[in-house]
Motif scaffolding. Structure first.
Motif, mmCIF file in Angstrom:
data_model
loop_
_atom_site.group_PDB
_atom_site.id
_atom_site.type_symbol
_atom_site.label_atom_id
_atom_site.label_comp_id
_atom_site.label_asym_id
_atom_site.label_seq_id
_atom_site.Cartn_x
_atom_site.Cartn_y
_atom_site.Cartn_z
ATOM 1 N N LEU A 18 0.719 -1.093 0.011
ATOM 2 C CA LEU A 18 0.020 -0.224 -0.260
ATOM 3 C C LEU A 18 0.527 1.906 0.083
ATOM 4 C CD1 LEU A 18 -2.857 1.157 0.490
ATOM 5 C CD2 LEU A 18 -2.224 1.420 3.049
ATOM 6 N N LEU A 19 1.203 1.907 -0.540
ATOM 7 C CA LEU A 19 1.309 3.380 -0.935
ATOM 8 C C LEU A 19 0.165 4.798 -0.827
ATOM 9 C CD1 LEU A 19 3.120 2.946 -4.318
ATOM 10 C CD2 LEU A 19 4.043 2.697 -1.738
ATOM 11 N N ARG A 20 0.378 5.166 -0.059
ATOM 12 C CA ARG A 20 -0.204 6.289 0.776
ATOM 13 C C ARG A 20 0.131 7.168 0.843
ATOM 14 N NH1 ARG A 20 0.120 7.417 5.778
ATOM 15 N NH2 ARG A 20 0.303 6.276 7.387
ATOM 16 N N PRO A 21 -0.296 9.370 0.659
ATOM 17 C CA PRO A 21 0.182 10.038 0.890
ATOM 18 C C PRO A 21 1.263 9.909 2.316
ATOM 19 C CG PRO A 21 -2.127 11.086 0.095
ATOM 20 C CD PRO A 21 -1.852 8.725 0.217
ATOM 21 N N LEU A 22 2.595 10.523 2.191
ATOM 22 C CA LEU A 22 3.404 10.368 3.486
ATOM 23 C C LEU A 22 2.318 12.290 3.926
ATOM 24 C CD1 LEU A 22 6.035 10.027 5.118
ATOM 25 C CD2 LEU A 22 6.569 11.666 3.171
ATOM 26 N N ALA A 23 2.397 11.572 5.158
ATOM 27 C CA ALA A 23 2.296 12.719 6.371
ATOM 28 C C ALA A 23 3.079 13.491 7.589
ATOM 29 C CB ALA A 23 -0.281 12.108 6.880
ATOM 30 N N GLU A 24 2.651 14.431 7.599
ATOM 31 C CA GLU A 24 4.018 14.920 9.468
ATOM 32 C C GLU A 24 3.539 13.912 9.988
ATOM 33 O OE1 GLU A 24 4.190 18.468 11.425
ATOM 34 O OE2 GLU A 24 3.673 18.778 9.788
ATOM 35 N N SER A 25 2.149 12.975 10.658
ATOM 36 C CA SER A 25 2.253 12.302 11.523
ATOM 37 C C SER A 25 2.540 10.428 11.150
ATOM 38 C CB SER A 25 1.015 11.666 11.595
ATOM 39 O OG SER A 25 -0.159 11.417 10.678
ATOM 40 N N ASP A 26 3.587 10.664 10.228
ATOM 41 C CA ASP A 26 4.064 9.863 10.305
ATOM 42 C C ASP A 26 5.517 9.228 10.280
ATOM 43 O OD1 ASP A 26 2.506 7.844 7.691
ATOM 44 O OD2 ASP A 26 2.279 9.456 6.691
ATOM 45 N N TYR A 27 5.922 10.868 11.072
ATOM 46 C CA TYR A 27 6.938 10.571 11.098
ATOM 47 C C TYR A 27 7.630 9.358 11.974
ATOM 48 C CZ TYR A 27 10.945 12.467 14.964
ATOM 49 O OH TYR A 27 11.674 12.234 15.717
ATOM 50 N N GLU A 28 6.482 8.973 13.309
ATOM 51 C CA GLU A 28 6.109 7.614 14.775
ATOM 52 C C GLU A 28 6.432 6.254 13.701
ATOM 53 O OE1 GLU A 28 2.465 6.564 15.561
ATOM 54 O OE2 GLU A 28 2.359 8.241 16.078
ATOM 55 N N HIS A 29 6.465 6.215 12.194
ATOM 56 C CA HIS A 29 5.768 4.580 11.675
ATOM 57 C C HIS A 29 7.412 4.905 11.118
ATOM 58 C CE1 HIS A 29 2.118 4.398 11.894
ATOM 59 N NE2 HIS A 29 1.820 5.646 11.300
ATOM 60 N N LEU A 30 8.451 6.024 10.991
ATOM 61 C CA LEU A 30 9.414 6.082 10.197
ATOM 62 C C LEU A 30 10.827 6.436 11.084
ATOM 63 C CD1 LEU A 30 9.110 8.233 6.749
ATOM 64 C CD2 LEU A 30 8.977 5.909 7.009
ATOM 65 N N LEU A 31 10.537 6.327 12.287
ATOM 66 C CA LEU A 31 11.498 7.053 12.960
ATOM 67 C C LEU A 31 12.466 5.654 13.560
ATOM 68 C CD1 LEU A 31 13.141 9.621 14.672
ATOM 69 C CD2 LEU A 31 12.024 8.570 16.798
ATOM 70 N N PRO A 32 11.759 5.287 13.702
ATOM 71 C CA PRO A 32 13.044 3.633 13.460
ATOM 72 C C PRO A 32 14.044 3.686 12.922
ATOM 73 C CG PRO A 32 10.642 2.874 14.719
ATOM 74 C CD PRO A 32 10.701 4.211 14.088
ATOM 75 N N PHE A 33 13.876 3.595 11.385
ATOM 76 C CA PHE A 33 14.637 3.649 10.894
ATOM 77 C C PHE A 33 15.748 4.781 10.318
ATOM 78 C CE2 PHE A 33 10.619 1.814 8.406
ATOM 79 C CZ PHE A 33 10.777 0.385 7.995
ATOM 80 N N ALA A 34 15.144 5.556 10.778
ATOM 81 C CA ALA A 34 16.151 6.842 11.048
ATOM 82 C C ALA A 34 17.336 7.048 12.144
ATOM 83 C CB ALA A 34 15.183 8.807 11.402
ATOM 84 N N LEU A 35 16.509 5.789 12.927
ATOM 85 C CA LEU A 35 17.603 5.623 14.279
ATOM 86 C C LEU A 35 18.436 4.478 14.240
ATOM 87 C CD1 LEU A 35 15.061 6.543 17.313
ATOM 88 C CD2 LEU A 35 16.983 7.860 16.362
ATOM 89 N N ASN A 36 17.878 3.710 13.897
ATOM 90 C CA ASN A 36 18.676 2.442 13.875
ATOM 91 C C ASN A 36 19.282 1.650 12.387
ATOM 92 O OD1 ASN A 36 17.272 2.218 16.418
ATOM 93 N ND2 ASN A 36 15.836 1.212 15.768
ATOM 94 N N GLU A 37 18.966 2.683 11.586
ATOM 95 C CA GLU A 37 19.530 2.394 10.488
ATOM 96 C C GLU A 37 20.084 3.044 9.423
ATOM 97 O OE1 GLU A 37 17.262 -0.800 7.895
ATOM 98 O OE2 GLU A 37 16.273 -1.355 9.218
ATOM 99 N N ALA A 38 20.685 3.374 9.836
ATOM 100 C CA ALA A 38 21.595 5.309 8.775
ATOM 101 C C ALA A 38 21.881 4.733 7.673
ATOM 102 C CB ALA A 38 22.143 6.007 10.233
ATOM 103 N N ASP A 39 22.670 3.330 7.499
ATOM 104 C CA ASP A 39 23.945 2.911 6.372
ATOM 105 C C ASP A 39 22.512 2.979 5.375
ATOM 106 O OD1 ASP A 39 22.232 1.069 7.679
ATOM 107 O OD2 ASP A 39 24.026 -0.057 6.984
#
Length: 199
Positions: A18-39
């Motif tokens: 499913l591809l849906r429009p990115l929203a500001e509230s999606d920060y919480e869904h994507l944050l784990p990647f930003a913190l744990n998979e920086a490479d």
């Protein structure tokens, strides 16, 4: 008929993704990647690594969406019932009937699982069949072999190298490889190729 893409709420999906429009509230869904998979963003021009990096990443693309030059999506993997990453249309040019497709990344657990091919099928299908584009362009750092191979695998044609054309966030400059799919290629071969690869 081509129109202002960003005025629409676009949701694309099949049995896998499913591809849906990115929203500001999606920060919480994507944050784990930003913190744990920086490479994941080793070759990216704009890195969403870390809390501030992800906030800036989302806010910047949403500003560009409002300006009519980008349309970002969040990617949801239906198989695992998890958010997997993000992708977007950018450099949207309605008059020329062209766009670029990129800023695509998936968490490590979702790479080489077929997820990308499903995403690309939906995105190309929308671009050529719903939006009426003539050309979709993709670019990558010329040293990013995995990304280049993935683009070739979904039917993109290599056009050439733009030498030292962009500044890298970490410093220095990069050569960019340019690939594309044209509308007639989509209907004559690429669509069928992708459909076969996801079944």
């Amino acid at each position: 008929m081509i129109d202002r893409l960003t005025d629409k709420e676009i949701v694309l999906e099949n049995n896998r993704v499913l591809l849906r429009p990115l929203a500001e509230s999606d920060y919480e869904h994507l944050l784990p990647f930003a913190l744990n998979e920086a490479d994941l963003w080793k070759y990216s021009l704009i890195s969403p690594a870390g809390e501030e990096g992800m906030k800036n990443y989302i806010s910047t693309t949403l500003q560009n969406k409002a300006a009519g030059i980008e349309y970002p999506f969040i990617v949801f993997d239906k198989t695992t019932q998890q958010y997997a990453g993000s992708t977007r249309f950018y450099d949207i040019q309605p008059f020329n009937k062209t766009t670029q497709l990129g800023y695509t990344w998936y968490g490590k657990a979702f790479q080489r699982t077929g997820l990308n091919r499903n995403c690309k099928l939906l995105l190309f299908q929308f671009a050529f069949e719903e939006w009426g584009l003539e050309r979709v362009e993709l670019r990558a750092d010329a040293n990013n072999a995995p990304s280049i191979n993935a683009m070739k695998a979904v039917g993109c044609t290599v056009e050439g190298i733009l030498r030292s054309n962009m500044t890298i966030e970490a410093g220095g400059r990069r050569d960019s490889i340019v690939l594309s799919i044209l509308k007639d290629e989509w209907f004559s071969s690429v669509k069928k190729l992708l459909q076969q690869k996801i079944h």
